[in-house]
Design an enzyme around this catalytic site. Structure first.
Site: not given
Ligand code: ASP
Length: 378
Positions: A31, A107
């Site tokens: 993100t 994540d």
């Molecule tokens: N799905 C994303 C990741 O872990 C979530 C994030 O970056 O907070 O890459």
């Protein structure tokens, strides 16, 4: 050459010829590095424009170099291959930089931090992982604070008298500038956590990470207050990069009403080397005979089973309740207060680097020994 997969960007900061500190920022994806297109969908952010989003960086008196991958990844797709390549990059560029910041999806950040803490043995420089809950280009982003804090921590040095080993093996005392935080850490929402103690505990709020079984290494307010006594000492030996991990390891999360038909195939799997048993509370499992039978049979065959708790805090105490009594008898190893992320990556690391049959004793010994602050001995 792994560096071919990255665009190398040198950021224009306030560093001048007198500045001796340089930090490498490795962006991976997640993100933090996202932007919105006209339709409101998330697309990768152009890091060439980082200084527009975070102009504070231009006032940083530190040399900043960024590695931006041509193909950023969601951290859900990361695994041993990526942990190894990031650790390898750090080993390759170790002498050129004083600290490293890894921008990572939230994540699986705790898995990456745990794995890298095992792969980079005798780390004497900070490796700080951070990310964001809201993309860097959004108004209310937490990326800015997280990035600036991580950079500041990665560049912190102190002068210390240090015992170093000379070429002839003799110990000599030298005054040296050393890193304040020579560890793999997660920095998020003003908390600096030991990476292999951290856990993602929130998917929506900014308070995304915690380390319930180990004190915060630092907390950022008006000042960044470091709890020095909890930070690992600078090692005497040179960085030792371990270049292998073994994926023949699984996580068995215990739950009520497990059906044996889904677990019996474990008995047939010849490749399986390690199991992280995620048990209830202080290490308890249902006392159904089939569960004990499967565990006993695979342990007899040579599989290493380590027991960690599903709780975010506290530790495993095998034998405290009748429901964990049999585990010690059949040879399940207590993981004490290891997080599941640290237990899984530690097994992968141990099987990757001690891979002869005769080395199983060493694996069991090391599993019960803290290697880089990942567990407490009770
Ligand atoms: N799905 C994303 C990741 O872990 C979530 C994030 O970056 O907070 O890459």
């Amino acid at each position: 050459m792994l560096l071919d997969q990255y665009n190398i960007i040198k950021l224009r900061t306030a560093a001048d010829e007198d500045c001796k500190t340089s930090i490498l920022v490795i962006y991976t994806g997640g993100t933090i590095g996202m932007d919105y297109d006209e339709k409101g969908s998330l697309i990768p952010f152009d890091f060439e424009a980082l200084l527009e989003e975070v102009p504070e960086l231009t006032r940083f008196k530190v040399w900043l170099t960024m590695l931006v991958p041509f193909e950023p990844m969601d951290s859900s797709n990361m695994g041993t291959e990526h942990w190894l390549s990031m650790s390898w990059l750090i080993e390759e560029l170790y002498d050129e930089f004083d600290g490293f910041v890894i921008l990572h999806g939230t994540d699986t950040m705790s898995y990456t931090a745990s794995a890298m803490s095992f792969l980079l043995q005798n780390l004497a420089k900070p490796v700080i992982l951070t990310g964001a809950q809201i993309p860097i280009s959004a108004h209310r982003t937490d990326a800015r604070e997280n990035l600036i804090g991580a950079l500041e921590i990665a560049s912190m040095q102190e002068t210390k008298q240090q015992v170093v080993i000379a070429e002839n093996g003799e110990e000599i005392i030298k005054e040296q500038s050393v890193a304040l935080v020579p560890e793999v850490c997660v920095y998020f929402d003003n908390l600096l956590l030991r990476g292999n103690r951290s856990k993602k505990v929130q998917s929506l709020n900014f308070t995304a990470f915690e380390s319930q079984n180990y004190p915060h290494l630092a907390e950022a307010g008006i000042f960044i207050n470091y709890s020095k006594s909890y930070i690992l000492p600078v090692p005497k030996e040179k960085l030792n990069f371990k270049s292998a991990m073994d994926e023949n390891v699984i996580l068995w999360k215990i739950h009520p009403s497990m059906n044996p038909k889904y677990y019996l195939p474990l008995l047939e799997n010849e490749d399986l080397k390690g199991v992280v048993l995620e048990s209830f509370g202080s290490g308890n499992i249902p006392t159904q005979q089939w569960v004990i039978d499967i565990l006993e049979k695979i342990i007899k065959r040579g599989v290493v089973v380590v027991n960690v708790s599903q709780c975010a805090g506290g530790y495993v105490l095998q034998g405290h309740y009748e429901t964990s009594h049999a585990l010690t008898q059949i040879g399940v190893i207590s993981g004490n207060d290891l997080t599941c992320e640290a237990a899984l990556t530690k097994l992968m690391y141990l099987f990757g680097n001690y891979n002869n049959k005769e080395q199983k004793k060493i694996i069991i010994e090391l599993l019960q020994t803290p290697l880089c602050g990942e567990m407490t001995l009770f």
